[in-house]
Design a protein around this motif. Structure first.
Motif, short mmCIF file in Angstrom:
data_model
loop_
_atom_site.label_atom_id
_atom_site.label_comp_id
_atom_site.label_asym_id
_atom_site.label_seq_id
_atom_site.Cartn_x
_atom_site.Cartn_y
_atom_site.Cartn_z
N UNK A 1 0.83 -1.20 0.00
CA UNK A 1 0.00 0.00 0.00
C UNK A 1 0.87 1.25 0.00
N UNK A 2 0.33 2.30 -0.59
CA UNK A 2 1.08 3.55 -0.72
C UNK A 2 1.40 4.15 0.64
N UNK A 3 0.38 4.32 1.48
CA UNK A 3 0.61 4.95 2.78
C UNK A 3 1.50 4.09 3.66
N UNK A 4 1.30 2.78 3.64
CA UNK A 4 2.11 1.90 4.47
C UNK A 4 3.57 1.91 4.06
N UNK A 5 3.81 1.96 2.75
CA UNK A 5 5.19 1.96 2.25
C UNK A 5 5.93 3.23 2.66
N UNK A 6 5.29 4.38 2.46
CA UNK A 6 6.00 5.63 2.78
C UNK A 6 6.13 5.80 4.29
N UNK A 7 5.16 5.31 5.06
CA UNK A 7 5.18 5.50 6.51
C UNK A 7 6.28 4.71 7.19
N UNK A 8 6.78 3.66 6.54
CA UNK A 8 7.79 2.79 7.15
C UNK A 8 9.18 2.97 6.54
N UNK B 1 6.03 14.05 9.08
CA UNK B 1 4.74 13.37 8.93
C UNK B 1 4.73 12.28 7.88
N UNK B 2 5.78 12.17 7.07
CA UNK B 2 5.77 11.20 5.98
C UNK B 2 6.13 9.80 6.51
N UNK B 3 7.33 9.66 7.04
CA UNK B 3 7.71 8.40 7.71
C UNK B 3 7.32 8.56 9.17
N UNK B 4 6.09 8.17 9.50
CA UNK B 4 5.54 8.47 10.83
C UNK B 4 4.98 7.24 11.53
N UNK B 5 5.09 6.05 10.93
CA UNK B 5 4.76 4.80 11.60
C UNK B 5 3.30 4.70 12.03
N UNK B 6 2.43 5.49 11.41
CA UNK B 6 1.02 5.48 11.79
C UNK B 6 0.74 6.17 13.10
N UNK B 7 1.70 6.89 13.66
CA UNK B 7 1.57 7.47 14.99
C UNK B 7 0.97 8.87 14.99
N UNK B 8 0.69 9.43 13.82
CA UNK B 8 0.14 10.79 13.75
C UNK B 8 -1.29 10.82 13.25
N UNK B 9 -1.85 9.67 12.90
CA UNK B 9 -3.21 9.63 12.38
C UNK B 9 -3.32 8.62 11.26
#
Length: 422
Positions: free
Chosen positions: A113-120, A161-169
């Motif tokens: 997934x796009x968001x998962x890839x960039x977040x990690x 906010x880009x690589x944020x591990x899902x911790x910002x929303x």
């Protein structure tokens, strides 16, 4: 609520982690995400389940955003594409290609997934190619109160906010930069010797637009080298690769380390980026499947000593490995990106699914890499002793940002606490 129920026995893609959430919701719209987040005390997001640790886990609500029906929107004038966070890269790439543009980079498999890839901090390969998050122009997030918040490049919060591990929303929308379309040719070589790689690792890994070295760390030959070259590219000489590591194998030949089936993207001919930049076809099962993954990033300037240190563990690591992959990643300025502030060598391990033995091997690898300030990939298996404060100079800035946007810790879980980002 559509798709809501107990998490039950939901597992990650490889089956190596079972999520423990009390409630699982497959959201179908942004409005549904907003309602769920506002009602939840604790919530985490599950994308395409390609994380190999408890990064996405929670005791509360586990929320999937992969089922949104919304289209991919390409803006040819701005050269951007806007997608929902749960959208797979394969779908994004197809829409971008059909619009006559290209993504600047992709990971080795387009199923994520796009968001998962960039977040990690997920990445592709190439000494001039940054991680996928570097292409993020803006994000739309659902905050703990259910409200939408947009963060754009150039604003104070963007780099954190880009690589944020899902911790910002919950990231419900991602806008990515695009580039002009380009063609590639990828070739597979089998005869690179360890002596030649250790003598000039940056040179070998700098061949072509993107180069990946696959190994199990033992023997005189490294294993396999996959070179993806721009076509035409006057700065790249395919003959150099052949002279260093033997002629390319036949285009249809299987790969002992990557797989003997038809899951690999096209080799041996020139063609569009979408059909050659990822390693694996989007319509086939990627990699091995029953596996555990780890990855560490070290400064590229220390590639030689780092490789030599792991080479000394070759006989121990070989029996536990499907394969290791060595890649380069260009530096970026995202606060929690594993390549933040330094051009990096990424050392990836696809382990056999033997958790206890892998845990011991991870400890040995981290000990060997300790002199080189390793940073682990956030979505893969690494040792319990790692804390962000020792590896990231902006870790405290991220903690402050997290406290500001989520003061009650709705998006905090054990993983975020364990790595010191709560």
């Amino acid at each position: 609520m559509n798709g809501a129920g107990p998490a039950g026995s939901i597992r990650n893609w490889a089956g190596s982690h079972t999520y423990r959430a009390a409630r699982f919701v497959e959201a179908r719209s942004v409005a549904e995400v907003q309602r769920e987040v506002e009602a939840a005390t604790k919530v985490r997001v599950l994308g395409t389940r390609h994380s190999f640790n408890d990064l996405c886990d929670t005791d509360g609500t586990l929320l999937s955003t992969t089922g949104f029906p919304d289209p991919v929107v390409v803006d040819p004038h701005a050269r951007t594409v806007t997608v929902r966070g749960g959208q797979r890269y394969a779908v994004v790439a197809r829409a971008v290609h059909e619009a006559g543009l290209a993504l600047p980079n992709m990971g080795s498999l387009p199923h994520i997934s796009t968001a998962g890839a960039v977040a990690t901090g997920t990445h592709g390969s190439g000494t001039a190619n940054q991680a996928l998050g570097a292409a993020v122009a803006s994000l739309v997030l659902v905050g703990p109160d259910g409200a939408l918040r947009t963060v754009r490049r150039g604003e104070p919060d963007h780099l954190g906010s880009v690589v944020a591990l899902g911790a910002l929303g919950v990231v419900v929308e991602v806008e990515l930069d695009l580039v002009a379309p380009y063609d590639l040719r990828q070739e597979l070589h089998l005869d690179l010797r360890w002596d030649d790689l250790l003598a000039d690792p940056v040179g070998v890994l700098g061949l072509g637009f993107s180069t990946s070295v696959f190994t199990r760390w033992s023997g005189d030959l490294v294993g396999e080298v996959l070179v993806k070259a721009r076509v035409p590219d006057p700065g790249r000489d395919l003959d150099r690769a052949a002279g260093l590591m033997g002629e390319a194998v036949a285009a249809g030949a299987g790969s002992p380390l990557l797989g003997l089936g038809d899951s690999m993207t096209l080799r041996g001919t020139d063609g569009p980026w979408i059909e050659r930049l990822p390693h694996f076809r989007h319509d086939r099962e990627p990699s091995q499947g029953d596996e555990i993954q780890s990855e560490w990033f070290v400064p590229l300037e220390q590639a030689g000593p780092a490789l030599a240190a792991l080479r000394g563990l070759g006989e121990e690591l070989d029996p536990l490995l499907h394969a290791s992959e060595l890649r380069t990643v260009a530096a970026d300025d995202l606060w929690l990106s594993p390549a933040q502030g330094r051009d990096s060598l990424a050392l990836h391990f696809t382990w056999r699914n033997r958790p206890a033995e892998v845990a011991a091997a991870v400890e040995r690898v981290e000990s060997a890499l300790a002199p080189f300030a390793p940073r682990p990939h956030w979505g893969k298996v690494f040792g319990p002793g790692f804390t962000a404060a020792t590896a990231y100079e902006r870790a405290e800035d991220f903690r402050a940002l997290r406290r500001r946007v989520d003061p009650d810790g709705a998006f905090v879980n054990e993983f975020v606490q364990r790595v010191g980002l709560a």
